[in-house]
Design a protein around this motif. Structure first.
Motif, mmCIF file in Angstrom:
data_model
loop_
_atom_site.group_PDB
_atom_site.id
_atom_site.type_symbol
_atom_site.label_atom_id
_atom_site.label_comp_id
_atom_site.label_asym_id
_atom_site.label_seq_id
_atom_site.Cartn_x
_atom_site.Cartn_y
_atom_site.Cartn_z
ATOM 1 N N LEU A 56 0.844 -1.194 0.000
ATOM 2 C CA LEU A 56 0.000 0.000 0.000
ATOM 3 C C LEU A 56 0.881 1.246 0.000
ATOM 4 O O LEU A 56 1.798 1.386 0.820
ATOM 5 N N ARG A 57 0.612 2.171 -0.917
ATOM 6 C CA ARG A 57 1.388 3.395 -1.005
ATOM 7 C C ARG A 57 0.563 4.489 -1.671
ATOM 8 O O ARG A 57 -0.412 4.206 -2.380
ATOM 9 N N LEU A 58 0.964 5.722 -1.472
ATOM 10 C CA LEU A 58 0.340 6.848 -2.149
ATOM 11 C C LEU A 58 0.877 6.944 -3.574
ATOM 12 O O LEU A 58 2.086 6.822 -3.805
ATOM 13 N N VAL A 59 -0.026 7.166 -4.536
ATOM 14 C CA VAL A 59 0.387 7.304 -5.933
ATOM 15 C C VAL A 59 0.041 8.676 -6.497
ATOM 16 O O VAL A 59 0.458 9.010 -7.610
ATOM 17 N N ARG A 60 -0.715 9.495 -5.738
ATOM 18 C CA ARG A 60 -1.091 10.813 -6.222
ATOM 19 C C ARG A 60 -1.470 11.688 -5.028
ATOM 20 O O ARG A 60 -2.031 11.201 -4.046
ATOM 21 N N ILE A 61 -1.139 12.982 -5.138
ATOM 22 C CA ILE A 61 -1.507 13.938 -4.098
ATOM 23 C C ILE A 61 -2.168 15.143 -4.748
ATOM 24 O O ILE A 61 -1.956 15.430 -5.925
ATOM 25 N N ALA A 62 -2.984 15.861 -3.967
ATOM 26 C CA ALA A 62 -3.641 17.094 -4.407
ATOM 27 C C ALA A 62 -3.637 18.051 -3.233
ATOM 28 O O ALA A 62 -3.904 17.652 -2.094
ATOM 29 N N ALA A 63 -3.321 19.333 -3.495
ATOM 30 C CA ALA A 63 -3.103 20.298 -2.426
ATOM 31 C C ALA A 63 -4.113 21.429 -2.484
ATOM 32 O O ALA A 63 -4.432 21.929 -3.565
ATOM 33 N N GLY A 64 -4.589 21.851 -1.303
ATOM 34 C CA GLY A 64 -5.491 22.988 -1.179
ATOM 35 C C GLY A 64 -4.921 24.018 -0.219
ATOM 36 O O GLY A 64 -3.705 24.189 -0.115
ATOM 37 N N ASP A 65 -5.786 24.701 0.493
ATOM 38 C CA ASP A 65 -5.371 25.717 1.452
ATOM 39 C C ASP A 65 -5.152 25.055 2.808
ATOM 40 O O ASP A 65 -6.099 24.755 3.528
#
Length: 771
Positions: free
Chosen positions: A345-354
């Motif tokens: 299990l791993r992160l494959v994508r990130i998205a950033a906000g405030d």
């Protein structure tokens, strides 16, 4: 040994990539076998990346149509619309009436083959096929620069596209011969900064366009381990996040007062300013504006985020791939084949906000982490945040089951029994996006059953009891019918791109960021137009400007608003447009578009009428003609109003489906706009599905049924008279008529109006890029 006896994988991976385009097309004509192989979508996706540096496939869930994009990307077009402040639309010579905002797409004159487009708080950034960056607008819009200043100042405005001439940092800033050009592969924008990845997986930061910074750190630079190489950089509102191949995430705040990184940047900038030779003033080279940059290399100590929980639930039972899911395209744009369920299990994508970050795992889990407080004055910021995580006063990554599990999604009121909307039986979230206070998680038909796509939108909130970050969920029924492959968010508006190349927008008007047309020219009740006849009448008279109401249901954006008219025939000749990607931020939107007819309507040789008008600044632009009515997406307009009886004109498209319609090509089956399926049985132009979105927050809105606004001229009512060249002034206080600026020859067509009253200054009401 015949070539047909070779394994198919060998032909696709090694034989076809070695052929030039002419040989490839010739091979496709030899047999059905090679015709099928040469049409393989995965092959054309990879060929796009190899030949054109096309990395936008990492940002979309597109599964087909890559061959069509390859053909059209040789001559793409960039369109922008929305707030026009700080030169962010990249178009000079806007008429007075559109100086504050353009409510429909306008084409940007850019002398490059653009393959990727992103939007910042007051700017746009574009990437061409050679890996060069083009920028326009202002990187920092809350200030100004003097005329003699260069682009080393973050407030310096580029009113038209400028190419950044970026080289790797030399041992000494003056030793330009020792540097070499940088080829960029990915871009991301925050509110007043941007970041990029180059072909060597180095991360770059732009706090000004004239002095890019190559980020160096043992954690992210020159690790020598491919699993630790960066695959994604993502800008939040005021921070930069970086994801590597093993799923580790690093974050830092470039503007943190007192931090070592900020001090190093200030010191280098002060040294360069004193030399007076590195202002990065714009120059002209090869018939385009160029910003000669001075590259810096600065060490950064990013904050490593805590690991994701190891007790996340197994989602394989709801996976359409029967437990073999892996994101189709990871954050680097690499095509990832299906893996077995025992894959780590791993992160494959990130998205950033405030002050928050959203993550997506290779198993389809959606998580979020609260970063509030990390940007405080150093060293309290990151140190305080690490202490909060260590003592568990602040949670690390929080699992969001309402965006990951199909059973949780089924509980949304949109799937209630009385709505008639069938809930999904299986789902797999494959993509995420975030901006400001919102984020979205979505997937396409391959990962969602039985709908064409599933789009979940969340709004950042805080639990009043636990003070933890929460994201109430919203689902738009009309988006279930479209294969949505990309979704971008502005401050208060959203844009969704379908696999058939159609673009839909909704949300607040935001100075025209929806791009649905000039509200003065739209009929009453149309998406993007006025809902009260009084507001429409006074706006058409030019006495004042009332902001149109927001659009609550996704409506289609058209790109033929500025199509020229032939002097003799006077006919509109819109060409077939296919939207490849979309960008949104602040109060503006942009799109990368290809023309399926081979050239644009504006460049059509048969359209010779090029009437010109002239502004105060002597900037000349071609005549603009009234836009057609925007066709709403199936699902209805936000307010189902009685018919206004607007007669059909040559400038308005017919409500009937036309097989030759420019938006009826590629993966888009014809639809009947009439609820009963019989054109003669109803005058309604909306789909029987309910139009308003349903949210888990608050009571459910009633479902409104009724006839939509007619666009085929049926019914009585006043005749709609378009504004042929009416010059108006739209200031911060409103829209004011100015008939003295009507071009010669058109004065006879214009009504006479009394002088406009003086209106009070309008103050901004929202937090965002326009304050």
């Amino acid at each position: 040994m015949p070539i047909t006896d070779l394994p198919v994988e060998l032909i696709l991976d090694h034989v076809l990539p070695a052929l030039d385009l002419h040989s490839l097309l010739a091979l496709a004509q030899t047999s059905k076998f090679f015709g099928a192989l040469c049409s393989d979508d995965t092959f054309w996706r990879l060929k796009l990346k190899r030949d054109y540096n096309f990395t936008s496939n990492a940002d979309t869930a597109r599964e087909s149509g890559w061959k069509v994009i390859y053909k059209g990307i040789r001559k793409p077009s960039v369109y922008t619309w929305g707030n026009a402040g700080q030169g962010r639309l990249g178009v000079k010579g806007l008429p007075k009436e559109y100086r504050s905002g353009v409510p429909f797409p306008v084409k940007v004159d850019i002398k490059a083959r653009i393959v990727s487009l992103v939007a910042g708080g007051w700017s746009f950034h574009a990437l061409d096929d050679a890996g060069r960056i083009y920028v326009w607008g202002q990187l920092l819009g809350e200030g100004f620069a003097l005329k003699g200043d260069g682009f080393s100042e973050p407030c310096k405005c580029a009113s038209t596209p400028h190419r950044l001439q970026v080289n790797y940092p030399a041992p000494e800033p003056t030793d330009e011969a020792a540097s070499r050009p940088v080829k960029f592969t990915a871009l991301s924008c925050g509110r007043a900064h941007s970041a990029a990845l180059d072909s060597e997986n180095n991360a770059w930061l732009f706090t000004s366009w004239g002095r890019p910074i190559q980020l160096t750190s043992p954690l992210i630079h020159g690790t020598g381990n491919s699993a630790e190489a960066l695959v994604q950089v993502e800008c939040g509102w005021g921070f930069v996040s970086m994801l590597n191949g093993s799923g580790m995430v690093y974050v830092f705040w470039p503007g943190t007062p007192g931090a070592e990184f900020r001090q190093a940047v200030d010191n280098l900038n002060r040294t360069l300013d004193e030399s007076g030779e590195h202002k990065a003033s714009s120059i002209e080279a090869e018939h385009e504006d160029v910003i000669p940059c001075t590259s810096l290399a600065i060490s950064v100590s990013p904050l490593a985020l805590p690991p994701i929980p190891d007790d996340l639930p197994d989602l394989s039972s709801a996976d359409p791939g029967s437990g073999s899911f892996e994101a189709t395209v990871d954050a680097s744009g690499k095509v990832v084949e299906a893996q077995h369920s025992d894959e780590g299990l791993r992160l494959v994508r990130i998205a950033a906000g405030d002050d928050f970050l959203v993550g997506l795992t290779n198993k389809g889990h959606v998580l979020a982490i609260d970063l509030w407080g990390g940007g405080r004055t150093a060293p309290e910021g990151t140190g305080w945040l690490k202490e909060q995580w260590r003592t568990r006063r602040k949670p690390g990554w929080v699992y969001l089951p309402q965006y990951s599990e199909v059973e949780q999604v089924k509980e949304n009121p949109v799937f209630a029994s009385d709505t008639g909307v069938q809930p999904p039986t299986k789902m797999k979230i494959t993509h995420i996006a975030a901006h400001f206070n919102s984020f979205t998680a979505y997937s396409v038909s391959k990962s969602t059953s039985p709908h064409a796509s599933l789009v979940l939108l969340g709004k950042k909130d805080t639990d009043t009891t636990t003070q933890e970050l929460t994201f109430p969920q919203t689902i738009y029924p009309s988006l279930l019918q479209e294969s949505i492959i990309s979704l971008q968010l502005g401050d208060y508006h959203q844009a969704a791109l379908a696999s058939n190349g159609r673009l839909y927008t909704w949300g607040q008007f935001s100075d025209g960021a929806l791009g649905l047309g000039d509200p003065v020219d739209l009929p009453l009740g149309a998406p993007g137009g006025y809902t009260r006849q009084q507001d429409l009448d006074v706006a058409r008279d030019g006495r004042r400007w009332a902001t149109p109401q927001g659009v609550s249901d996704p409506s289609e954006v058209r790109f033929d608003h500025l199509v020229k008219r032939d002097d003799q025939l006077g006919e509109r000749k819109p060409s077939k447009k296919f939207v490849v990607s979309v960008a949104a931020s602040g109060w503006h939107t942009g799109a990368l578009v290809i023309d399926l007819d081979g050239d644009t309507a504006e460049e059509n040789a048969g359209l010779k009428a090029k009437a010109a008008e002239e502004n105060d600044d002597r900037a000349v632009f071609d005549s603009w003609y009234p836009p057609p009515v925007a066709r709403p997406m199936p699902g209805g307009w936000p307010h189902q109003l009685p018919s206004t009886g607007v007669p059909h004109t040559s400038n308005q498209p017919s409500t009937e489906h036309d097989p030759h319609d420019p938006y009826s090509t590629f993966e888009s089956p014809p639809f009947n706009p009439h609820a009963s399926g019989n054109p003669s049985s109803s005058s309604s132009g909306h789909h029987p599905l309910p139009g308003p979105p349903y949210s888990t927050q608050g009571p459910n809105p009633p479902i409104r049924h009724g006839p939509a606004v007619q666009r085929d001229g049926a019914g009585g009512g006043p005749t709609f008279t378009p504004r042929f060249g009416l010059a108006v002034e739209r200031g911060r206080g409103g829209l004011r008529g100015n008939t003295s600026r009507v071009p010669a020859g058109l004065a006879a067509f214009m009504p006479q109006h009394p002088p406009a009253p003086t209106l009070p200054e309008r103050h901004p009401e929202h937090r965002g890029s326009e304050e």
